[in-house]
Design a protein around this motif. Structure first.
Motif, PDB file in Angstrom:
ATOM      1  N   ASP A 184       0.767  -3.332   6.248  1.00  0.00           N
ATOM      2  CA  ASP A 184       1.192  -3.201   4.973  1.00  0.00           C
ATOM      3  C   ASP A 184      -0.288  -2.530   3.913  1.00  0.00           C
ATOM      4  OD1 ASP A 184      -0.937  -4.948   4.382  1.00  0.00           O
ATOM      5  OD2 ASP A 184       0.238  -6.775   3.695  1.00  0.00           O
ATOM      6  N   ALA A 201      -2.235  -3.109   1.721  1.00  0.00           N
ATOM      7  CA  ALA A 201      -3.389  -3.490   1.360  1.00  0.00           C
ATOM      8  C   ALA A 201      -4.094  -3.786   2.840  1.00  0.00           C
ATOM      9  CB  ALA A 201      -3.091  -5.283   1.362  1.00  0.00           C
ATOM     10  N   ARG A 214      -5.227  -8.427  -0.642  1.00  0.00           N
ATOM     11  CA  ARG A 214      -4.388  -7.802  -1.856  1.00  0.00           C
ATOM     12  C   ARG A 214      -5.078  -7.738  -2.928  1.00  0.00           C
ATOM     13  NH1 ARG A 214       0.306 -11.461   1.014  1.00  0.00           N
ATOM     14  NH2 ARG A 214       0.366 -10.269   2.936  1.00  0.00           N
ATOM     15  N   ARG A 215      -5.807  -8.550  -3.462  1.00  0.00           N
ATOM     16  CA  ARG A 215      -6.342  -8.438  -5.041  1.00  0.00           C
ATOM     17  C   ARG A 215      -7.276  -7.308  -4.900  1.00  0.00           C
ATOM     18  NH1 ARG A 215      -7.142 -14.035  -4.689  1.00  0.00           N
ATOM     19  NH2 ARG A 215      -9.497 -13.471  -4.035  1.00  0.00           N
ATOM     20  N   ALA A 221      -5.143  -3.932  -4.534  1.00  0.00           N
ATOM     21  CA  ALA A 221      -4.332  -3.758  -5.967  1.00  0.00           C
ATOM     22  C   ALA A 221      -5.478  -3.268  -6.883  1.00  0.00           C
ATOM     23  CB  ALA A 221      -3.961  -5.150  -6.696  1.00  0.00           C
ATOM     24  N   ASP A 267       1.820   2.822  -7.954  1.00  0.00           N
ATOM     25  CA  ASP A 267       2.460   1.562  -8.437  1.00  0.00           C
ATOM     26  C   ASP A 267       3.302   1.011  -7.248  1.00  0.00           C
ATOM     27  OD1 ASP A 267       3.524  -0.232  -9.954  1.00  0.00           O
ATOM     28  OD2 ASP A 267       4.877   0.846 -10.953  1.00  0.00           O
ATOM     29  N   VAL A 268       2.637   0.359  -5.950  1.00  0.00           N
ATOM     30  CA  VAL A 268       3.350  -0.149  -5.265  1.00  0.00           C
ATOM     31  C   VAL A 268       2.881  -1.665  -4.806  1.00  0.00           C
ATOM     32  CG1 VAL A 268       4.181   1.849  -4.119  1.00  0.00           C
ATOM     33  CG2 VAL A 268       2.257   0.689  -3.298  1.00  0.00           C
ATOM     34  N   ASP A 269       3.738  -2.218  -4.497  1.00  0.00           N
ATOM     35  CA  ASP A 269       3.021  -3.808  -4.083  1.00  0.00           C
ATOM     36  C   ASP A 269       2.318  -3.381  -2.935  1.00  0.00           C
ATOM     37  OD1 ASP A 269       4.211  -6.992  -4.733  1.00  0.00           O
ATOM     38  OD2 ASP A 269       3.523  -6.627  -2.653  1.00  0.00           O
ATOM     39  N   PRO A 270       1.112  -4.361  -2.890  1.00  0.00           N
ATOM     40  CA  PRO A 270       0.300  -4.218  -1.624  1.00  0.00           C
ATOM     41  C   PRO A 270       0.810  -4.764  -0.412  1.00  0.00           C
ATOM     42  CG  PRO A 270      -1.128  -5.185  -3.639  1.00  0.00           C
ATOM     43  CD  PRO A 270       0.669  -5.073  -3.952  1.00  0.00           C
ATOM     44  N   THR A 271       1.788  -5.458  -0.503  1.00  0.00           N
ATOM     45  CA  THR A 271       2.340  -6.044   0.973  1.00  0.00           C
ATOM     46  C   THR A 271       3.552  -5.009   1.379  1.00  0.00           C
ATOM     47  OG1 THR A 271       4.056  -7.099  -0.521  1.00  0.00           O
ATOM     48  CG2 THR A 271       2.169  -8.284  -0.088  1.00  0.00           C
ATOM     49  N   THR A 272       3.733  -3.695   0.666  1.00  0.00           N
ATOM     50  CA  THR A 272       4.737  -2.898   1.107  1.00  0.00           C
ATOM     51  C   THR A 272       4.467  -2.332   2.439  1.00  0.00           C
ATOM     52  OG1 THR A 272       4.836  -2.176  -1.229  1.00  0.00           O
ATOM     53  CG2 THR A 272       6.044  -0.777   0.611  1.00  0.00           C
ATOM     54  N   ARG A 291       3.113   9.278  -1.186  1.00  0.00           N
ATOM     55  CA  ARG A 291       2.573   7.882  -1.637  1.00  0.00           C
ATOM     56  C   ARG A 291       1.564   7.262  -0.389  1.00  0.00           C
ATOM     57  NH1 ARG A 291       7.054   4.369  -4.721  1.00  0.00           N
ATOM     58  NH2 ARG A 291       6.494   5.195  -6.535  1.00  0.00           N
TER      59      ARG A 291
END
Lengths: 323, 512
Positions: free
Chosen positions: B107, B109, B130-131, B134, B143-148, B157
Motif C-alpha cells: 500500500d 504507506a 500511516r500517520r 499521510a 490526496d489518496v488514502d495511505p492504505t491504497t 500518482r
C-alpha cells in the motif's frame, strides 16, 4: 555454429563427467552402455523439448510424469486387456494426451489460472486415473506386439562398426529436434511463441494471438509426454501405474533449465535441452557405475544442476553484455 | 548565494568502448533547482546515476562540501565514494527514477516507509506508519488514502508516491529523472510548484527533463550536456529557450512552434475513416463517446490523467472491452487485438517497456514481429524479406543500422520509441492509436517521430493520439478532442488550439 558456442559450457561439463566415469568405472566405455545412454537420452529429451516449449512461454508443466504414466499404461491396457488394434490404440492415446494439453492451455489462458497450479492438479489427477483405470495392476505386453515395441527397441546397424548399433529412438528425437528448431526460428508461430514468452503484454499489443500460442505450447508438451510415455513402455515392456514416470517432469524441466531455457520465458535451445538431458543421464549412469549407490542419485543431480545454473549466471554477469 | 553541498570534479564514465561522460564538473547547491538538459545520449542519465550512487565514475570524484560557502567561511570538500544508492541515501541523496519501481502489492504507506518501517519489538507499527505517510502525501499534494494499493494508482500518482518516499527519507539532495514524463499538464504544474516550495525550504534539487518550458519556469541554473561534456551553464536571466537549444545541438536550431498544416481530408465521405458511436468502456462505466475522424486527420486526445484517454484508445484497439459501435472505413472493427491489427490498426502503448517492447531482444526482432505473417509463406518466414523490411523501416526513421542487432534495452528512449514506430510503418496501418507517442524522447527523435506521424496521415491514415504535452498537441494535431471524466468535454481545431482552452476543458470548465 551458434548452437555450439551457446552450449559450450554444457559440452565441457558433459565431457568432464564422461572422462571421470570412464577413468574410474569399468563398463562406461562399452558399446552396450553407450547404446543404453543414447536410448535414455533420446527418450528423456523428447519430454525435455516439450517442457522447453512451455517454459518458453513463461509457464511450467508439472504433469509430464503423470501423462507419461497415463499414456504408457493405457497403451498396453487397451491392446492387451481390451484387445484394441494398435492402429486404433496409438492414435487414441496420443489424441487424448494432446487434448489434456489443450485443457491446460485453456485453463491458463482463458481462466488465467497459474500454470504451476493447473499442471500440479494434472500431476495428481492423471496419476490417480491411471491407477484407478488399471486397478493399480502392472500393465505389460506379455511378449506380444513385438513389431510395435520395435519402434523403441530396434537398433540401427552402422556400417563399419561391429558391436555398436544406434538405438532407433534416436530417429524420432532427431526429427523432433530439427522440426522444433526450425519451428522456433523460421515460422511465424514459433517466433510469436518466443515473443509471447519474452513479454506477453508487448506481444498482445503487437497483435499476436498470445492465448492460442500458449495453448499450443501446452498441447505440444502434453502430446510429447504422451508419445514419450509410449516409447518408454515399448522399451521396458511393462510398468506399475503407481511409480511409472515418477519425477520425469523434473528431469525434463531440469534438462531444459540446464540447456539454457529461462524460466521467465522467451529463451529456449533445443540443442541445449538434448545436451542437458545427456548430462543428467550420464550422471545417473556414472553414479551407478562408480558404485556410489543409487540412493545418492537425486542429491548428485540436484547438486550438479545448482552448480550449473549458478555458474551460468556468474558467467553471464561477468562477460560484458554485448549488443 | 546558495551554498554548494555536492560537487562533481572532472567525472568521467565509459562503457565498453563508449565515452558516456567526459570530465564533467558541476556544483549542486542547497536552495536551488538545477536542471540538466541535453539530447539523448548526451550523458544526462549517466551523470544522474553517478550523483545518486547507482554507478561509480571511471575517473574523477564526487565531493561532499561543508562550510558556509563563498563569503561566509571556508569551504571544505571531502571526497565522497558512493558505491550504491544506499550509501547515497545515507548522505542525504535520493533518486526518483524515471522508470518507477514501487512494489505494486504494497500500500502507499508501506511503499513510502519501505525499509524504514516504524516498529515495536519487531512488530510493524502500522498506525504510526500511516500517520507519517499521510504527512508526506500532503507535502506532495497527493490526496489518496495511505492504505491504497500502489498497483491500483495511475503512473502519475505513483510518481508522487515516489516523491513522498524520497522526502520522507530526509533527503537533502533530490535527484529527479524526468519527473514529469508521465504527468498531465495539471499535475506537472503541481509538481513544479512542489519543487519551488522544496527549494525555498533549502533543498537542493537536480532534475533532468526534455521539456524546456519546465526548465524555463523552475530552474535557477541549467547545465547543458552535449556528447558527454558540459556544453554550457546558464543561470538566472540567461536561461532562455533559444540559448539552451543552441547549446544542446551545438548550433542554432529552429523549432517549429506552430502547427504544420497537413493534407486536407482526402474525402468528405463520412463512412471513410474512424467512426465511434456510443462507445463506452465497460471497465469503468462512463458517458458514451461519439467521434468521427476522417482519413488524413490527426486528432489529439487531451485531458488530465484518468480522464479516460488511454481507456478509449484501448477500447478501439480491442485491448479493453467496450460496448458501442466502432467502424473503420465503413466496416466494423471488432474481435481480438490480432484481428484488428490484421484490419490495419497500429498500437503504440503509453508504457513502452511494459507493453511495447521485447527489451532483451534485438531491434530487428522487435521491428519485424507484427509484420511476420505478411512476410511468410505457409507460415514460414522469408528471412531475406524480413531483413529488407527491418532495414527500410529503420532507414525511414533514421535509425543507425548498427543498432539492428543490439538489444532494445541498451538503446536511448528516443531509439526505443522509434523501434516501436518502425514496427508499424511497414504494415501501412489505416488507423494509428498512439498513447503518449513521444514520452521520454529527446528533441531530435521527437521531430522525426512527429514527421513519421504526419507522413502516415498524409498517406490517408487516421491518427488518434493521446498526449499530456500541450506543445505536442499544438504542433501535431489538426484537431484536439479534450476528455474529462470519461467523456468528450469539447473540441478545438486549427488556430483555436491553445493550452489555456485545453486546460479549461480538461478541468471541467467551459469555453467562453
Amino acid at each position: 555454429m551458434n548452437g555450439v558456442k551457446k552450449n559450450l559450457g554444457l559440452i565441457v561439463l558433459l565431457v568432464i563427467i564422461c572422462v571421470i566415469a570412464a577413468s574410474f568405472g569399468s563398463g562406461f566405455l562399452t558399446a552396450y552402455n553407450a547404446m543404453n545412454l543414447i536410448q535414455r537420452t533420446a527418450l528423456f529429451s523428447i519430454l525435455g523439448i516439450g517442457a522447453g516449449l512451455v517454459i518458453a512461454t513463461g509457464g511450467i508443466d508439472l504433469s509430464i510424469g503423470s501423462i507419461v504414466c497415463l499414456a504408457g499404461i493405457a497403451t498396453p491396457w487397451l491392446l492387451v486387456e481390451h484387445g484394441w488394434s494398435p492402429w486404433a490404440a496409438v492414435p487414441a492415446v496420443l489424441a487424448v494426451t494432446a487434448l489434456l494439453g489443450v485443457g491446460h492451455g485453456l485453463l491458463v489462458t482463458r481462466l488465467r489460472l497459474q500454470p504451476f497450479l493447473v499442471t500440479l492438479c494434472g500431476l495428481l489427477l492423471y496419476r490417480g486415473v491411471a491407477r484407478w483405470m488399471t486397478d493399480d495392476q502392472s500393465q505389460g505386453f506379455r511378449g506380444e506386439f513385438t513389431g510395435l515395441r520395435d519402434i523403441a527397441l530396434a537398433k540401427i546397424a552402422i556400417p563399419g562398426i561391429e558391436s555398436f548399433r544406434l538405438p532407433a529412438t534416436a530417429v524420432p528425437l532427431i526429427v523432433l529436434a530439427v522440426f522444433t528448431g526450425l519451428f522456433l526460428s523460421r515460422t511465424v508461430w514459433g517466433r510469436w511463441l518466443l515473443a509471447t514468452g519474452s513479454n506477453e503484454s508487448a506481444a498482445r499489443h503487437s497483435g499476436i494471438p498470445t492465448a492460442r500460442l500458449t495453448t499450443l505450447a501446452y498441447m505440444a508438451c502434453a502430446f510429447l509426454a504422451g508419445a514419450g510415455g509410449m516409447l518408454f513402455i515399448f522399451d521396458i515392456g511393462s510398468a506399475q501405474p503407481s511409480d511409472f514416470g515418477n519425477f520425469y517432469e523434473l528431469y525434463a524441466i531440469a534438462a531444459a533449465v540446464l540447456g539454457g531455457c529461462s524460466l521467465r520465458g522467451g529463451r529456449v535451445s533445443v540443442v541445449g535441452i538434448i545436451l542437458g538431458t545427456a548430462v543428467l543421464q550420464v550422471l545417473r549412469n556414472a553414479i551407478i557405475l562408480l558404485g556410489l549407490g543409487s540412493e545418492l542419485e537425486f542429491a548428485v543431480i540436484g547438486g550438479v544442476l545448482l552448480i550449473g545454473v549458478s555458474a551460468d549466471e556468474v558467467v553471464r554477469r561477468w562477460v560484458p553484455r554485448r549488443g | 548565494m546558495p551554498r554548494t553541498v555536492l560537487r562533481a570534479c572532472h567525472v568521467s564514465r565509459d562503457y565498453v568502448g563508449v565515452q558516456a561522460l567526459d570530465s564533467v564538473s558541476l556544483d549542486v547547491r542547497a536552495g536551488e533547482v538545477l536542471a540538466i538538459v541535453g539530447e539523448n545520449g548526451a550523458g544526462k542519465s549517466t551523470l544522474l546515476k553517478i550523483l545518486a550512487g547507482v554507478i561509480e565514475p571511471s575517473s574523477g570524484t564526487l565531493q561532499e562540501v561543508d562550510g558556509e560557502g563563498p563569503g561566509h567561511g571556508p569551504e571544505r570538500g571531502t571526497d565522497l565514494r558512493l558505491r550504491n544508492t544506499r550509501e547515497a541515501r545515507e548522505h542525504g541523496i535520493a533518486l526518483v527514477h524515471q522508470e518507477l519501481n514501487l512494489a505494486e502489492n504494497l500500500d502507499v504507506a508501506g511503499s513510502i516507509m519501505l525499509g524504514r518501517e516504524p516498529h515495536r519489538l519487531g512488530w510493524m507499527d502500522t498506525a504510526a506508519m500511516r500517520r507519517e505517510a499521510a504527512v508526506w502525501l500532503a507535502r506532495v499534494g497527493l490526496d489518496v488514502d495511505p492504505t491504497t494499493l500502489c498497483g491500483s494508482l495511475s503512473i502519475a500518482r505513483r510518481q508522487q508516491v515516489e516523491f513522498a518516499k524520497a522526502l520522507s527519507a530526509r533527503a537533502r539532495i533530490l535527484i529527479l529523472d524526468e519527473p514529469t514524463s508521465s504527468l498531465s499538464a495539471h499535475e506537472t504544474e503541481r509538481l513544479l510548484q512542489i519543487m519551488r516550495e522544496l527549494r525555498d525550504a533549502g533543498q537542493a534539487i537536480v532534475f533532468v527533463t526534455h521539456h524546456l518550458n519546465e526548465v524555463l519556469r523552475v530552474a535557477d541554473r541549467v547545465v547543458v550536456l552535449r556528447d558527454g561534456c558540459v556544453a554550457g551553464e546558464l543561470a538566472g536571466a540567461d536561461i532562455k529557450r533559444g540559448r539552451i537549444e543552441e547549446l544542446m545541438v551545438g548550433k542554432s536550431f529552429a523549432v517549429p512552434t506552430t502547427r504544420v498544416a497537413s493534407a486536407p481530408s482526402v474525402t468528405s465521405d463520412s463512412t471513410r475513416g474512424l467512426t465511434l458511436r456510443r462507445v463506452v468502456s465497460t471497465h469503468r462505466r462512463r458517458a458514451a463517446v461519439d467521434l468521427h475522424v476522417a482519413p488524413g486527420d490527426i486528432v489529439g486526445l487531451a485531458g488530465l490523467v484518468g480522464a479516460g484517454r488511454t481507456e478509449l484508445l484501448e477500447a478501439i484497439a480491442g485491448l479493453a472491452r467496450c460496448v458501442g459501435e466502432i467502424m473503420l472505413d465503413g466496416s466494423p472493427l471488432m474481435g481480438s487485438v490480432s484481428s484488428r491489427v490484421d484490419a490495419g490498426v497500429a498500437i503504440v502503448p503509453e508504457d513502452r517497456a511494459r507493453d511495447g517492447l521485447f527489451l532483451g531482444d534485438p531491434v530487428a526482432v522487435n521491428v519485424s514481429v507484427a509484420w511476420l505473417p505478411r512476410g511468410s509463406r505457409a507460415g514460414i518466414v522469408d528471412r531475406t524479406a524480413e531483413q529488407r523490411m527491418v532495414t527500410m523501416a529503420m532507414e525511414r526513421l533514421r535509425m543507425s543500422s548498427a543498432a539492428r542487432d543490439r538489444a532494445v534495452q541498451t538503446l536511448s528512449g528516443g531509439n526505443q520509441q522509434k523501434t516501436l514506430f518502425a514496427r508499424w510503418l511497414a504494415m501501412k496501418p489505416r488507423l494509428w492509436l498512439l498513447d503518449e507517442p513521444t514520452r521520454g524522447v529527446d528533441i531530435a527523435a521527437r521531430h522525426e517521430i512527429h514527421q513519421a506521424i504526419r507522413e502516415a496521415a498524409g498517406g490517408g491514415a487516421v491518427v488518434l493520439f493521446a498526449s499530456s504535452e500541450m506543445e505536442e498537441l499544438e504542433v501535431l494535431a489538426d484537431r484536439v478532442v479534450v476528455m474529462h471524466d470519461g467523456s468528450i468535454a469539447g473540441e478545438l481545431a486549427g488556430g483555436s488550439i491553445d493550452s489555456a482552452s485545453i486546460l479549461r476543458l480538461a478541468t471541467g470548465g467551459v469555453l467562453a
